[in-house]
Design an enzyme around this catalytic site. Structure first.
Site, PDB file in Angstrom:
ATOM      1  N   ARG A 172      -1.996  -1.820   2.714  1.00 46.60           N
ATOM      2  CA  ARG A 172      -1.651  -0.838   1.596  1.00 46.60           C
ATOM      3  C   ARG A 172      -0.371  -0.353   1.643  1.00 46.60           C
ATOM      4  O   ARG A 172      -0.016   0.849   1.375  1.00 46.60           O
ATOM      5  CB  ARG A 172      -2.531   0.431   1.918  1.00 46.60           C
ATOM      6  CG  ARG A 172      -4.163   0.353   2.087  1.00 46.60           C
ATOM      7  CD  ARG A 172      -4.494  -0.130   0.742  1.00 46.60           C
ATOM      8  NE  ARG A 172      -6.209  -0.296   1.110  1.00 46.60           N
ATOM      9  CZ  ARG A 172      -6.507  -1.910   1.346  1.00 46.60           C
ATOM     10  NH1 ARG A 172      -5.629  -2.711   1.337  1.00 46.60           N
ATOM     11  NH2 ARG A 172      -7.903  -2.092   1.654  1.00 46.60           N
ATOM     12  N   CYS A 238     -10.179   6.161  -2.067  1.00 40.06           N
ATOM     13  CA  CYS A 238      -9.953   6.351  -0.302  1.00 40.06           C
ATOM     14  C   CYS A 238      -8.889   7.374  -0.297  1.00 40.06           C
ATOM     15  O   CYS A 238      -7.785   6.785  -0.772  1.00 40.06           O
ATOM     16  CB  CYS A 238     -10.040   5.460   0.417  1.00 40.06           C
ATOM     17  SG  CYS A 238     -11.602   4.712   0.708  1.00 40.06           S
ATOM     18  N   GLU A 309      -3.562   7.990   2.022  1.00 38.66           N
ATOM     19  CA  GLU A 309      -3.320   6.669   1.228  1.00 38.66           C
ATOM     20  C   GLU A 309      -3.237   7.146  -0.021  1.00 38.66           C
ATOM     21  O   GLU A 309      -2.187   6.269  -0.903  1.00 38.66           O
ATOM     22  CB  GLU A 309      -4.829   5.778   1.204  1.00 38.66           C
ATOM     23  CG  GLU A 309      -4.548   4.599   0.474  1.00 38.66           C
ATOM     24  CD  GLU A 309      -5.748   3.473   0.722  1.00 38.66           C
ATOM     25  OE1 GLU A 309      -6.152   3.404   1.814  1.00 38.66           O
ATOM     26  OE2 GLU A 309      -6.597   2.972  -0.329  1.00 38.66           O
TER      27      GLU A 309
HETATM   28  C1  LIG Z   1     -13.168   4.604  -7.889  1.00 39.80           C
HETATM   29  C2  LIG Z   1     -12.060   4.220  -7.192  1.00 39.80           C
HETATM   30  C3  LIG Z   1     -12.068   2.948  -6.028  1.00 39.80           C
HETATM   31  C4  LIG Z   1     -10.869   2.586  -5.722  1.00 39.80           C
HETATM   32  N1  LIG Z   1     -11.396   1.522  -4.660  1.00 39.80           N
HETATM   33  C5  LIG Z   1     -10.022   0.710  -4.074  1.00 39.80           C
HETATM   34  C6  LIG Z   1     -10.290  -0.261  -3.311  1.00 39.80           C
HETATM   35  O1  LIG Z   1     -11.307  -0.610  -3.056  1.00 39.80           O
HETATM   36  N2  LIG Z   1      -9.196  -0.569  -2.565  1.00 39.80           N
HETATM   37  C7  LIG Z   1      -8.073  -0.115  -2.879  1.00 39.80           C
HETATM   38  O2  LIG Z   1      -6.905  -0.471  -2.399  1.00 39.80           O
HETATM   39  N3  LIG Z   1      -7.605   0.904  -3.528  1.00 39.80           N
HETATM   40  C8  LIG Z   1      -8.711   1.434  -4.171  1.00 39.80           C
HETATM   41  N4  LIG Z   1      -8.676   2.480  -5.278  1.00 39.80           N
HETATM   42  C9  LIG Z   1      -7.294   3.120  -5.168  1.00 39.80           C
HETATM   43  C10 LIG Z   1      -6.429   2.637  -6.510  1.00 39.80           C
HETATM   44  O3  LIG Z   1      -7.244   2.140  -7.484  1.00 39.80           O
HETATM   45  C11 LIG Z   1      -5.528   1.502  -6.178  1.00 39.80           C
HETATM   46  O4  LIG Z   1      -4.379   2.115  -5.086  1.00 39.80           O
HETATM   47  C12 LIG Z   1      -4.548   0.727  -7.152  1.00 39.80           C
HETATM   48  O5  LIG Z   1      -4.214  -0.189  -6.941  1.00 39.80           O
HETATM   49  C13 LIG Z   1      -3.687   1.812  -7.862  1.00 39.80           C
HETATM   50  O6  LIG Z   1      -3.156   1.208  -8.881  1.00 39.80           O
HETATM   51  P1  LIG Z   1      -2.719   2.105 -10.123  1.00 39.80           P
HETATM   52  O7  LIG Z   1      -2.220   1.266 -11.133  1.00 39.80           O
HETATM   53  O8  LIG Z   1      -3.697   2.932 -10.500  1.00 39.80           O
HETATM   54  O9  LIG Z   1      -1.327   2.914  -9.566  1.00 39.80           O
HETATM   55  P2  LIG Z   1      -1.176   4.434  -9.639  1.00 39.80           P
HETATM   56  O10 LIG Z   1      -2.162   5.611  -9.236  1.00 39.80           O
HETATM   57  O11 LIG Z   1      -0.793   4.724 -11.240  1.00 39.80           O
HETATM   58  O12 LIG Z   1       0.382   4.443  -8.592  1.00 39.80           O
HETATM   59  C14 LIG Z   1       0.328   4.487  -7.366  1.00 39.80           C
HETATM   60  C15 LIG Z   1       1.663   4.222  -6.674  1.00 39.80           C
HETATM   61  O13 LIG Z   1       2.083   2.811  -7.373  1.00 39.80           O
HETATM   62  C16 LIG Z   1       3.511   3.105  -7.993  1.00 39.80           C
HETATM   63  N5  LIG Z   1       3.443   2.095  -9.078  1.00 39.80           N
HETATM   64  C17 LIG Z   1       2.755   1.948 -10.189  1.00 39.80           C
HETATM   65  N6  LIG Z   1       3.002   1.034 -11.113  1.00 39.80           N
HETATM   66  C18 LIG Z   1       3.932   0.467 -10.536  1.00 39.80           C
HETATM   67  C19 LIG Z   1       4.772  -0.620 -10.642  1.00 39.80           C
HETATM   68  N7  LIG Z   1       4.809  -1.480 -11.846  1.00 39.80           N
HETATM   69  N8  LIG Z   1       5.991  -0.814  -9.894  1.00 39.80           N
HETATM   70  C20 LIG Z   1       6.443  -0.118  -8.658  1.00 39.80           C
HETATM   71  N9  LIG Z   1       5.457   0.955  -8.186  1.00 39.80           N
HETATM   72  C21 LIG Z   1       4.361   0.974  -9.211  1.00 39.80           C
HETATM   73  C22 LIG Z   1       3.238   4.362  -8.546  1.00 39.80           C
HETATM   74  O14 LIG Z   1       4.656   4.921  -8.836  1.00 39.80           O
HETATM   75  C23 LIG Z   1       2.756   5.152  -7.316  1.00 39.80           C
HETATM   76  O15 LIG Z   1       3.549   5.601  -6.164  1.00 39.80           O
HETATM   77  C24 LIG Z   1      -9.677   3.037  -5.803  1.00 39.80           C
HETATM   78  C25 LIG Z   1      -9.529   4.152  -6.737  1.00 39.80           C
HETATM   79  C26 LIG Z   1     -10.490   4.681  -7.301  1.00 39.80           C
HETATM   80  C27 LIG Z   1     -10.490   5.673  -8.234  1.00 39.80           C
END
Ligand SMILES: Cc1cc2nc3c(=O)[nH]c(=O)nc-3n(C[C@H](O)[C@H](O)[C@H](O)COP(=O)(O)OP(=O)(O)OC[C@H]3O[C@@H](n4cnc5c(N)ncnc54)[C@H](O)[C@@H]3O)c2cc1C
Length: 320
Positions: A172, A238, A309
Site C-alpha cells: 500500500r 479499509c 491506510e
Molecule cells: C468499497 C471500497 C473497497 C476498497 N477496496 C480496496 C481494496 O480491495 N484494495 C485496496 O488497496 N484499496 C481498496 N479501497 C481503497 C481505494 O479504492 C484504493 O486505495 C484506490 O486505489 C484509491 O484510488 P483513488 O483514485 O480513489 O485515490 P484517491 O482516494 O483520490 O487518492 C488517494 C491518494 O492518492 C493520491 N493520488 C491520486 N491520484 C494521484 C496521481 N495521479 N498521482 C499521484 N498521487 C495521486 C491522492 O493525492 C491521495 O493521496 C477500497 C475503497 C472502497 C471505498
C-alpha cells in the site's frame, strides 16, 4: 484567490472551478469545498498548471476517484483532478499505456473487450489508476504495481517516464518522487508464447485470455467482495493497514468488540470491522474521532498500534 483563478483560466487545456464541493467526489461523502478545483483536459494543460503552481510555490492536492480519502470539513485550497485524462492505448510490442484518470473499472472493461487477463482480482476497487498506483492498491494476493513497468511522472518541470524496478511498490505504498504526480502508466503485456514459458506471468503481466474467462474471474471477485464488504454504504474501504502479513487489522478491531460502535453517523461496519461507514450525515470530524477511538482501544487491549491506510486531507496550509 480571484487573481489566482484569473491566471489559471489563461492556461490552455484546463477547466477551472471555484468552490467545488468535494464530498460528492469521495466515496466516504464527507469534506468541505475546494476553493480552486482544476481539471486538466490534456497533458499539456497539466504541465502548464504544475509549472504555474510550482513557480509560485502554491500547494495543491491531487484527487483520484476519492475512494481512499477523508477530506477535512473545512475544505482544501487547490485540488487537481485528473478525471479527464483517461485514455487507454495499446502499442503492439511496446505495452499498454493508460492515463492516470482512467478508473480500475474502465481498465478492466478494456481487458474484457480485448481479451487480457491479470488484474481481475482487483475488480471492485473503486479507484482511478493514479490513486491505485500511489497507494499500490491490492486485493486477493496481487497489487497493481506488480503489473506496471513504467510510470509517467509530471512535475513543475514537465513529464518524464521512469522505469520501475526493485521495491518501488510496497504494501500500500509507492515511491512517487516528491512534488510529482502520476500522469500515466505502462503495463506489461505478455504474448501467448511467453505466457506458456513463464508460469509467473499471470501475477505480473497482462496475458492473453478469452473474454469469457476474464468475465468469470471478475464475477468471482465481485461475488467475494459483496459477501464480505458493506458496499451499500459510503466508506473509504479499509481504514487501517494490516500490522503484518499474519495479523489483519479487522480481526484486532473485531476482537475489541468495536463492530457497530458509532460516533454520530460514523459507524464501525458490522460486516467488515476495518470499514467505517457513513450512515448519512457523518462529518469528517466524526470519522476522525472514531478512528482515534479505535486506535486507542486496540492499543489498550492488544498492544498493537494501528496505522491509517486512508489518507486524511486536513492541512491548514492547504487553505488559501
Ligand atoms: C468499497 C471500497 C473497497 C476498497 N477496496 C480496496 C481494496 O480491495 N484494495 C485496496 O488497496 N484499496 C481498496 N479501497 C481503497 C481505494 O479504492 C484504493 O486505495 C484506490 O486505489 C484509491 O484510488 P483513488 O483514485 O480513489 O485515490 P484517491 O482516494 O483520490 O487518492 C488517494 C491518494 O492518492 C493520491 N493520488 C491520486 N491520484 C494521484 C496521481 N495521479 N498521482 C499521484 N498521487 C495521486 C491522492 O493525492 C491521495 O493521496 C477500497 C475503497 C472502497 C471505498
Amino acid at each position: 484567490m480571484q487573481q489566482l483563478l484569473k491566471d489559471l483560466r489563461r492556461i490552455d487545456g484546463l477547466i477551472v472551478e471555484e468552490n467545488r464541493p468535494l464530498a460528492p467526489l469521495t466515496t466516504m461523502r464527507v469534506g468541505g469545498t475546494a476553493g480552486c478545483f482544476l481539471k486538466p483536459t490534456s497533458l499539456n494543460g497539466l504541465e502548464g498548471l504544475l509549472n504555474y503552481l510550482g513557480g509560485r510555490q502554491i500547494p495543491y492536492k491531487v484527487l483520484g476517484n476519492g475512494s481512499n480519502l477523508i477530506v477535512s470539513d473545512e475544505g482544501i485550497g487547490v485540488v487537481i483532478s485528473l478525471s479527464r485524462l483517461k485514455r487507454i492505448y495499446a502499442r503492439p510490442g511496446a505495452g499498454l499505456y493508460v492515463e492516470a484518470g482512467c478508473t480500475i473499472s474502465n481498465l478492466l472493461s478494456w481487458c474484457l473487450r480485448n481479451g487480457y487477463s491479470g488484474i481481475e482480482p482487483l475488480a471492485g476497487i473503486p479507484g482511478s489508476l493514479g490513486g491505485a498506483l500511489f497507494m499500490n492498491a491490492g486485493a486477493n494476493g496481487i497489487s497493481i504495481g506488480d503489473f506496471v513497468e513504467g510510470l509517467c511522472v509530471t512535475t513543475s518541470e514537465g513529464s518524464h517516464w521512469i522505469d520501475i524496478s526493485g521495491d518501488f511498490f510496497r504494501y500500500r505504498k509507492s515511491d512517487i518522487p516528491t512534488g510529482g504526480l502520476i500522469s500515466a502508466a505502462r503495463f506489461k503485456i505478455m504474448d501467448e508464447a511467453r505466457k506458456m514459458e513463464d508460469s509467473r506471468a499471470k501475477n505480473s503481466a497482462m496475458v492473453p485470455a478469452s473474454s469469457k474467462e476474464v468475465l468469470q474471474n471478475i464475477r468471482n471477485t465481485m461475488w467475494k467482495r459483496r459477501s464480505t464488504q458493506p458496499l451499500g454504504r459510503p466508506s473509504a474501504g479499509c481504514v487501517f493497514r494490516n500490522p503484518s502479513a499474519e495479523v489483519a487489522a479487522w480481526s484486532l478491531i473485531a476482537s475489541c468488540g468495536l463492530q457497530g460502535k458509532r460516533i454520530r453517523d460514523a459507524q464501525v461496519s458490522e460486516k467488515h470491522a476495518n470499514f467505517i461507514v457513513n450512515l448519512g450525515k457523518a462529518m469528517s470530524q466524526d470519522i476522525l474521532s472514531l478512528i482515534g477511538l479505535i486506535k486507542k482501544r486496540v492499543w489498550d487491549e492488544t498492544g498493537v498500534y494501528l496505522k491509517e491506510e486512508v489518507i486524511v486531507w486536513d492541512n491548514e496550509k492547504q487553505r488559501l
